[in-house]
Design an enzyme around this catalytic site. Structure first.
Site: not given
Length: 223
Positions: A44, A73, A133
């Site tokens: 990521e 993000t 998540k």
């Protein structure tokens, strides 16, 4: 609802997502190569890193299809569009934004939104998340994840946020389908990607995966 995208295959196989967050992206391609050499193949690249999308595209081109590279993000629809245009193979968010989740799902791209409460976890799942998540995981620790799994056993959770190398097994034992680890794994290799730092990163990646595989074997033995 749009068909739910499947979990990123590399994440499903290794149960580890490496989080590449840095002040700037100059060291990230070298870090990505070192992680891949150690077997960590789900990466990521966070959008809070200057030059993140250019680095994402470069890493994808260099490492090829065996390594999955996504954007992290991602908190707006515009960011989701830009990330997918740059070649992101999955999206990760710190919050539940149904527009971001559905934008990815409509295109068959897995999205991993951040949630902490049962209501948020359920909302993220209903919107089409491939997995949710649990963020920040360390606030409640493995016990919180285990409590969430009890009433929501069919929703896969990825523990992220304050998860160290030594804690990974505890989260997996508590029922996480995977863990996301950033700075405890990188340990500054992104800022100073010397050969020594990158070799040490590759060794940490291998050690982490050995611990994860041991957890899987233990689960198979006791199931």
């Amino acid at each position: 609802m749009t068909a739910r995208p499947a979990l990123t295959p590399q994440l499903g196989r290794t149960r580890v997502m490496a989080i590449l967050r840095s002040a700037d992206a100059s060291g990230l391609p070298a870090v990505a190569r070192a992680l891949a050499a150690g077997g960590v193949t789900c990466l990521e690249v966070t959008l809070t890193t200057a030059g993140a999308l250019d680095a994402l595209a470069r890493i994808r081109a260099e490492l090829g299809p065996d390594v999955a590279v996504g954007a992290g993000t991602v908190i707006t629809g515009d960011q989701a569009r830009d990330a997918l245009a740059a070649g992101a193979e999955f999206l990760v968010a710190p919050v539940v934004d149904t527009a971001v989740i559905r934008h990815a799902a409509d295109r068959g791209i897995p999205c991993y939104p951040g949630a902490w409460t049962p209501t948020e976890v359920s909302q993220a799942w209903q919107a089409g998340a491939a997995a949710v998540k649990l963020f920040p995981a360390s606030t409640g620790g493995p016990a919180h994840l285990r409590q969430l799994r009890a009433p929501l056993p069919d929703i896969p959770l990825v523990a992220v946020g304050g998860v160290g190398l030594d804690e990974a097994r505890a989260y997996l034992d508590a029922g996480a389908c995977a863990v996301g680890i950033g700075s405890p794994l990188l340990r500054g290799a992104d800022r100073d990607p010397t050969a020594q730092a990158l070799d040490a990163l590759t060794r940490r990646a291998r050690t982490l995966l050995d611990a994860v595989r041991a957890t899987a074997r233990a689960g198979e033995t006791t199931s």
